[in-house]
Design a protein around this motif. Structure first.
Motif, mmCIF file in Angstrom:
data_model
loop_
_atom_site.group_PDB
_atom_site.id
_atom_site.type_symbol
_atom_site.label_atom_id
_atom_site.label_comp_id
_atom_site.label_asym_id
_atom_site.label_seq_id
_atom_site.Cartn_x
_atom_site.Cartn_y
_atom_site.Cartn_z
ATOM 1 N N UNK A 130 -7.262 9.123 -31.412
ATOM 2 C CA UNK A 130 -8.464 8.355 -31.106
ATOM 3 C C UNK A 130 -8.903 8.535 -29.655
ATOM 4 N N UNK A 131 -8.252 9.421 -28.905
ATOM 5 C CA UNK A 131 -8.611 9.633 -27.505
ATOM 6 C C UNK A 131 -8.091 8.537 -26.593
ATOM 7 N N UNK A 132 -6.987 7.929 -26.958
ATOM 8 C CA UNK A 132 -6.391 6.867 -26.157
ATOM 9 C C UNK A 132 -5.155 7.399 -25.442
ATOM 10 N N UNK A 133 -4.922 6.891 -24.251
ATOM 11 C CA UNK A 133 -3.742 7.264 -23.475
ATOM 12 C C UNK A 133 -2.535 6.518 -24.024
ATOM 13 N N UNK A 134 -1.453 7.242 -24.239
ATOM 14 C CA UNK A 134 -0.185 6.625 -24.627
ATOM 15 C C UNK A 134 0.807 6.945 -23.508
ATOM 16 N N UNK A 135 1.141 5.927 -22.710
ATOM 17 C CA UNK A 135 2.032 6.109 -21.559
ATOM 18 C C UNK A 135 3.457 6.280 -22.068
ATOM 19 N N UNK A 136 4.090 7.371 -21.647
ATOM 20 C CA UNK A 136 5.470 7.632 -22.043
ATOM 21 C C UNK A 136 6.449 7.150 -20.990
ATOM 22 N N UNK A 137 6.130 7.393 -19.720
ATOM 23 C CA UNK A 137 7.006 6.922 -18.650
ATOM 24 C C UNK A 137 6.227 6.819 -17.352
ATOM 25 N N UNK A 138 6.714 5.914 -16.496
ATOM 26 C CA UNK A 138 6.172 5.757 -15.148
ATOM 27 C C UNK A 138 7.358 5.837 -14.209
ATOM 28 N N UNK A 139 7.437 6.925 -13.448
ATOM 29 C CA UNK A 139 8.558 7.156 -12.542
ATOM 30 C C UNK A 139 8.205 6.629 -11.157
ATOM 31 N N UNK A 140 8.732 5.458 -10.842
ATOM 32 C CA UNK A 140 8.504 4.832 -9.542
ATOM 33 C C UNK A 140 9.650 3.882 -9.241
ATOM 34 N N UNK A 141 9.780 3.538 -7.963
ATOM 35 C CA UNK A 141 10.802 2.577 -7.541
ATOM 36 C C UNK A 141 10.276 1.151 -7.538
ATOM 37 N N UNK A 142 8.983 0.966 -7.795
ATOM 38 C CA UNK A 142 8.353 -0.344 -7.717
ATOM 39 C C UNK A 142 8.057 -0.861 -9.115
ATOM 40 N N UNK A 162 0.838 -1.195 0.000
ATOM 41 C CA UNK A 162 0.000 0.000 0.000
ATOM 42 C C UNK A 162 0.871 1.244 0.000
ATOM 43 N N UNK A 163 0.286 2.342 -0.365
ATOM 44 C CA UNK A 163 0.961 3.629 -0.464
ATOM 45 C C UNK A 163 2.108 3.627 -1.465
ATOM 46 N N UNK A 164 1.927 2.889 -2.545
ATOM 47 C CA UNK A 164 2.876 2.939 -3.646
ATOM 48 C C UNK A 164 2.564 4.178 -4.471
ATOM 49 N N UNK A 165 3.591 4.890 -4.885
ATOM 50 C CA UNK A 165 3.375 6.112 -5.655
ATOM 51 C C UNK A 165 4.176 6.086 -6.941
ATOM 52 N N UNK A 166 3.678 6.852 -7.916
ATOM 53 C CA UNK A 166 4.362 6.976 -9.198
ATOM 54 C C UNK A 166 3.935 8.279 -9.858
ATOM 55 N N UNK A 167 4.785 8.776 -10.722
ATOM 56 C CA UNK A 167 4.462 9.908 -11.578
ATOM 57 C C UNK A 167 4.334 9.351 -12.996
ATOM 58 N N UNK A 168 3.163 9.521 -13.584
ATOM 59 C CA UNK A 168 2.888 8.962 -14.907
ATOM 60 C C UNK A 168 2.861 10.097 -15.926
ATOM 61 N N UNK A 169 3.714 9.992 -16.928
ATOM 62 C CA UNK A 169 3.722 10.944 -18.050
ATOM 63 C C UNK A 169 3.091 10.256 -19.244
ATOM 64 N N UNK A 170 2.135 10.945 -19.849
ATOM 65 C CA UNK A 170 1.445 10.357 -20.984
ATOM 66 C C UNK A 170 0.970 11.448 -21.927
ATOM 67 N N UNK A 171 0.510 11.024 -23.061
ATOM 68 C CA UNK A 171 -0.096 11.907 -24.044
ATOM 69 C C UNK A 171 -1.341 11.215 -24.571
ATOM 70 N N UNK A 172 -2.124 11.929 -25.336
ATOM 71 C CA UNK A 172 -3.320 11.360 -25.956
ATOM 72 C C UNK A 172 -3.131 11.323 -27.459
ATOM 73 N N UNK A 173 -3.560 10.233 -28.081
ATOM 74 C CA UNK A 173 -3.474 10.149 -29.535
ATOM 75 C C UNK A 173 -4.774 10.643 -30.167
#
Length: 111
Positions: free
Chosen positions: A64-76, A51-62
């Motif tokens: 078609x309105x879909x999420x394209x994940x560019x990076x997930x900054x986390x230690x887990x 529990x209490x896992x955290x991350x910073x998610x960087x993404x963009x939208x294409x």
């Protein structure tokens, strides 16, 4: 009769002014995106020990309105895989989102 028509015209002017004063286009898409992403990530299999896992998610939208994940900054590593698998190419409904704009949101898995 003349005063009645003047009052009627004045009421129309005030009513139309208040209608145009509401700026609907100024709604930020990040709040809507954040709520939709929260729903997508709500169904997870993380244990109480994770529990209490955290991350910073960087993404963009294409286009078609879909999420394209560019990076997930986390230690887990498991959290990174989970977020990428759930969010990548997930369809979201956002009216004012710009295609290609970078978004960064914090993600926290709570128990």
């Amino acid at each position: 009769m003349r005063k009645l028509s003047l009052v009627f015209v004045a009421a129309l002017v005030f009513a139309s002014g208040s209608i145009f004063a509401n700026d609907i286009e100024n709604v930020k898409p990040t709040k809507s995106l954040s709520a939709q992403i929260s729903k997508i990530l709500a169904d997870n299999n993380f244990s109480n020990a994770e529990v209490n896992l955290t991350a910073q998610v960087r993404f963009t939208l294409n286009g078609e309105g879909e999420i394209v994940v560019l990076s997930v900054d986390t230690d887990f590593v498991n959290l990174e895989r989970f977020v990428k698998n759930k969010l990548n190419y997930a369809k979201v409904d956002v009216a004012n989102a710009e295609e290609g704009k970078l978004y960064t949101i914090p993600v926290r898995i709570a128990g």
